[in-house]
Design a protein around this motif. Structure first.
Motif, PDB file in Angstrom:
ATOM      1  N   LEU A   1      -5.656   3.710   4.879  1.00 14.62           N
ATOM      2  CA  LEU A   1      -6.308   4.354   3.746  1.00 14.62           C
ATOM      3  C   LEU A   1      -7.709   4.845   4.086  1.00 14.62           C
ATOM      4  CD1 LEU A   1      -5.345   1.966   0.820  1.00 14.62           C
ATOM      5  CD2 LEU A   1      -4.177   4.023   1.600  1.00 14.62           C
TER       6      LEU A   1
ATOM      7  N   SER B   1      -0.172  10.155  -1.017  1.00  8.30           N
ATOM      8  CA  SER B   1      -1.050  11.021  -0.251  1.00  8.30           C
ATOM      9  C   SER B   1      -1.527  12.177  -1.114  1.00  8.30           C
ATOM     10  CB  SER B   1      -0.311  11.558   0.974  1.00  8.30           C
ATOM     11  OG  SER B   1       0.029  10.514   1.843  1.00  8.30           O
TER      12      SER B   1
ATOM     13  N   ARG C   1       0.814  -1.205   0.000  1.00  9.96           N
ATOM     14  CA  ARG C   1       0.000   0.000   0.000  1.00  9.96           C
ATOM     15  C   ARG C   1       0.850   1.258   0.000  1.00  9.96           C
ATOM     16  NH1 ARG C   1      -4.857  -0.994   4.331  1.00  9.96           N
ATOM     17  NH2 ARG C   1      -6.040  -2.481   3.127  1.00  9.96           N
ATOM     18  N   ASN C   2       2.141   1.137   0.325  1.00  6.81           N
ATOM     19  CA  ASN C   2       3.000   2.309   0.297  1.00  6.81           C
ATOM     20  C   ASN C   2       3.064   2.905  -1.102  1.00  6.81           C
ATOM     21  OD1 ASN C   2       4.082   2.615   3.019  1.00  6.81           O
ATOM     22  ND2 ASN C   2       4.898   0.564   2.705  1.00  6.81           N
TER      23      ASN C   2
ATOM     24  N   TYR D   1      -0.243   6.598   9.327  1.00  2.49           N
ATOM     25  CA  TYR D   1       0.543   5.363   9.353  1.00  2.49           C
ATOM     26  C   TYR D   1       0.568   4.814  10.772  1.00  2.49           C
ATOM     27  CZ  TYR D   1       2.382   6.868   4.809  1.00  2.49           C
ATOM     28  OH  TYR D   1       2.502   7.261   3.502  1.00  2.49           O
TER      29      TYR D   1
ATOM     30  N   TRP E   1     -12.088   1.058  -0.114  1.00  2.00           N
ATOM     31  CA  TRP E   1     -10.723   1.517   0.125  1.00  2.00           C
ATOM     32  C   TRP E   1      -9.731   0.987  -0.900  1.00  2.00           C
ATOM     33  CZ3 TRP E   1      -7.423  -2.505   0.673  1.00  2.00           C
ATOM     34  CH2 TRP E   1      -7.950  -3.720   1.099  1.00  2.00           C
TER      35      TRP E   1
ATOM     36  N   GLU F   1     -10.729  -0.790   7.572  1.00  2.05           N
ATOM     37  CA  GLU F   1      -9.311  -0.931   7.851  1.00  2.05           C
ATOM     38  C   GLU F   1      -9.074  -1.590   9.210  1.00  2.05           C
ATOM     39  OE1 GLU F   1      -7.162  -0.869   5.550  1.00  2.05           O
ATOM     40  OE2 GLU F   1      -6.258   1.123   5.397  1.00  2.05           O
TER      41      GLU F   1
ATOM     42  N   ILE G   1      -3.890   8.599   1.952  1.00  2.00           N
ATOM     43  CA  ILE G   1      -3.398   7.938   3.153  1.00  2.00           C
ATOM     44  C   ILE G   1      -3.651   8.878   4.324  1.00  2.00           C
ATOM     45  CG2 ILE G   1      -1.356   7.076   4.333  1.00  2.00           C
ATOM     46  CD1 ILE G   1      -0.217   6.348   1.583  1.00  2.00           C
TER      47      ILE G   1
ATOM     48  N   PRO H   1       0.438   1.990   5.944  1.00  2.00           N
ATOM     49  CA  PRO H   1      -0.467   3.110   5.676  1.00  2.00           C
ATOM     50  C   PRO H   1      -1.904   2.744   6.013  1.00  2.00           C
ATOM     51  CG  PRO H   1       0.148   2.040   3.632  1.00  2.00           C
ATOM     52  CD  PRO H   1       0.958   1.378   4.708  1.00  2.00           C
TER      53      PRO H   1
ATOM     54  N   SER I   1      -7.267   7.840  -2.986  1.00  2.00           N
ATOM     55  CA  SER I   1      -6.143   7.018  -2.551  1.00  2.00           C
ATOM     56  C   SER I   1      -5.457   7.683  -1.371  1.00  2.00           C
ATOM     57  CB  SER I   1      -5.161   6.829  -3.700  1.00  2.00           C
ATOM     58  OG  SER I   1      -4.675   8.077  -4.156  1.00  2.00           O
TER      59      SER I   1
END
Length: 606
Positions: free
Chosen positions: A84, A12, A7-8, A108, A59, A157, A105, A82, A103
């Motif tokens: 989301l 952002s 997901r990195n 973290y 997500w 999440e 973020i 991350p 998308s």
């Protein structure tokens, strides 16, 4: 397919873009979920069921109609995970028309050295250690928006992180609670179920009642073994008692509620539902009727009434003991329901049309808006009953955990695309490392016969042309395929367990993966064949037997002809006189009259 560590790759966005996307997004999450504990099941299995009755992107930035397998992964020290933004977090309207996704973020959290493999869609479903999860959205008095670095978690999440990191239900609840208190919670109220092979817990969540507070509120309760829990878009936990060993809650729950005003020690025992919610989700009986239906189906001896005083009724207990223990087929059937045989039967009456179509087009009063608050309740012009099997369902599943088998074998996700009543549940093992490709793809805006979702959605929509005739064929095929799958699972269980016992874990994984993938492929192929037969048989308003070539013109049932003015059609030339004659009914018979008969003479026959 990739793990969440990947997901990195998401970038952002600016806060301005984030706010704009929040305003654009509108999706649906109006689900039914249940847990059947081992003591309530026929063979000691734990079952968790969930219908994902949603519209729009989640997500993953894809339509919430497909399944994602996330493999186990190792992570380097210092890695961050991350969190989301979920576009589904702020809308509860099944008829949501707006689009858009993000998308973004939101923040973290520290990554753990190892994350477990699991299945997910809009929400986590089952991981490799037989940890199961289900979900439904609830109506909370306060539903705050996300704020990067302050309120970063929504329930989707939270369920994924729990399946990545936990093996036991209580452990999952405690992790989710700590994440809410540390990182904050945004969006709608939520009910999450977490269950392992031995015990099940419910955690219910909402935003803090104080917008300046970044945290959220949560309570959790253990489902007694031998009982069944069901939730359907309304919080189900009521009295929260400090020190109760079967309950958990946020550390500052009581102080926050007292400060915000909905509860005080002088009021007595805290009622979670009354403190944080107005109850029903969309209109009277939108939620409670589904609770009643499942509880009454499983425990008719309780003589539960479908009628209640208001949203805060205590007529339906937190969990019930079923009159008879539930097997896998019985668990499936809980989702295949349109209130048949009750006063609310959607397959009967004029609204069902001439052929018993149990599905309704959604109008503005059927979807969710805030219809009640502390002072007022909106009395609408009318609304259709909300069935358990809803036509806007993306997918449903019954996840099974079995303590008698090793985790890779004991966990089976029975996944069904599209509408629950007409789907076929396909087995996917906890120890598999892949699924049929058809279940991993799909977009509502593009018809794709190669996707499992559209394969099943097409049959449901075609069946609505002549539902009462086609549903028998659909159910017969469904039962045959699911019976074959059950026998296949029983055989695979034995083989895989023996491989593991012999030390061949890799061989077991290959077997479980092959069965998971090949069975998914076979069911999609079988449904394509069924689709072709149904189209040929029921095309153009006819009933055609492709084997004998016989063609039938069954027309409409007599009651429908009677109610729709058929008797005033061209059966005589004197249409004005016919229409002016009151009390006529469709006769269901044909008579001969003299060609020179007057209309008055004809009246004697009609």
């Amino acid at each position: 397919m990739c793990s969440h560590n990947g997901r990195n790759g998401f970038l952002s966005s600016s806060l301005c873009l984030f706010v704009a996307l929040m305003l654009l997004s509108a999706n649906a999450a109006a689900c039914t979920t249940f847990a059947i504990t081992p003591g309530a099941s026929e063979d000691g299995s734990m079952y968790v069921g969930h219908t994902n009755d949603g519209v729009g992107k989640d997500w993953r930035e894809i339509d919430d109609i497909s399944l994602l397998y996330v493999p186990a992964a190792d992570h380097a020290p210092g890695t961050k995970r991350p969190v989301l933004y979920d576009p589904n977090s702020g809308s509860d309207a099944a008829g949501g028309k707006r689009g858009g996704n993000s998308s973004l973020i939101l923040g973290y959290i520290d990554q753990v050295p190892h994350t477990y493999a699991y299945y997910t869609g809009s929400y986590g479903m089952m991981n490799e250690h037989q940890l199961l999860s289900g979900e439904c959205t609830d109506y909370a008095k306060v539903e705050l928006g996300p704020e990067p670095g302050k309120r970063i978690f929504y329930s989707s999440e939270l369920s994924d992180v729990a399946l990545e990191r936990c093996t036991k239900a209580r452990e999952a609840v405690e992790l989710v609670g700590s994440l809410i208190e540390t990182y904050g919670y945004y969006g709608t109220g939520e009910t999450l179920i977490f269950a392992d092979p031995e015990e099940a817990w419910v955690i219910e969540i909402c935003s803090s009642l104080d917008e300046e507070d970044g945290g959220g509120l949560w309570v959790a309760e253990k489902i007694p073994d031998g009982e069944v829990f069901v939730a359907a878009n309304e919080f189900r936990i009521r009295e929260v008692v400090p020190g109760n060993p079967d309950q958990l809650h946020s550390s500052d729950l009581f102080s926050k509620l007292e400060a915000a005003g909905p509860w005080s020690p002088a009021a007595g025992t805290l009622d979670w539902l009354e403190a944080v919610s107005y109850g029903e989700y969309s209109h009277p009986y939108y939620s409670l009727m589904r609770i009643w239906r499942i509880q009454d189906t499983l425990a008719p001896s309780l003589n539960l009434s479908p009628y209640v005083e208001n949203s805060y009724t205590k007529a339906y207990p937190f969990s019930i003991t079923p009159d008879e223990k539930v097997n896998l087929t019985g668990a499936f059937s809980l989702f295949r329901d349109h209130y048949e045989g009750t006063d609310f039967d959607l397959s009967r009456g004029a609204a069902a049309g001439p052929f018993g179509n149990p599905y309704r087009y959604l109008g503005p009063d059927d979807a969710h808006t805030d219809f009640q608050n502390a002072s007022y309740e909106q009395v609408r012009g009318g609304a259709n009953p909300r069935p358990i099997s809803a036509v806007f369902c993306s997918y449903s599943y019954v996840a099974e955990a079995r303590s008698s088998l090793p985790d890779p074998v004991g966990g089976v996700l029975w996944f069904g695309p599209a509408v629950a009543y007409e789907t076929v549940y396909v087995p996917m093992y906890a120890g598999a490392t892949g699924v049929s490709a058809a279940y991993t793809v799909g977009d509502r805006l593009t018809y794709d016969p190669g996707s499992a979702y559209w394969t099943f959605a097409l049959v449901t929509n075609w069946a609505m042309l002549r539902y009462d005739a086609m549903i028998d064929t659909i159910v017969a095929e469904q039962r045959e395929l699911e019976a074959e799958s059950t026998a296949l699972v029983q055989d695979t269980d034995r083989q895989a367990a023996l491989l593991i016992e012999a030390g061949d874990a890799e061989g077991a994984v290959r077997l479980l993966t092959n069965v998971t993938v090949s069975r998914g492929d076979a069911i999609v192929d079988a449904w394509h064949d069924l689709t072709g037969r149904l189209i040929v048989t029921y095309a153009n308003g006819l009933v055609t037997d492709p084997v004998t070539e016989a063609v039938d013109e069954p027309g409409y049932p007599a009651w429908w002809l009677d109610e729709t003015g058929y008797q005033y059609g061209p059966r005589v030339y004197e249409l004005d006189e016919l229409r002016a004659t009151g009390g006529l009914n469709y006769t269901e018979s044909t008579v001969w009259v003299p060609k020179n008969a007057t209309f008055r003479e004809i009246q004697e026959y009609i």
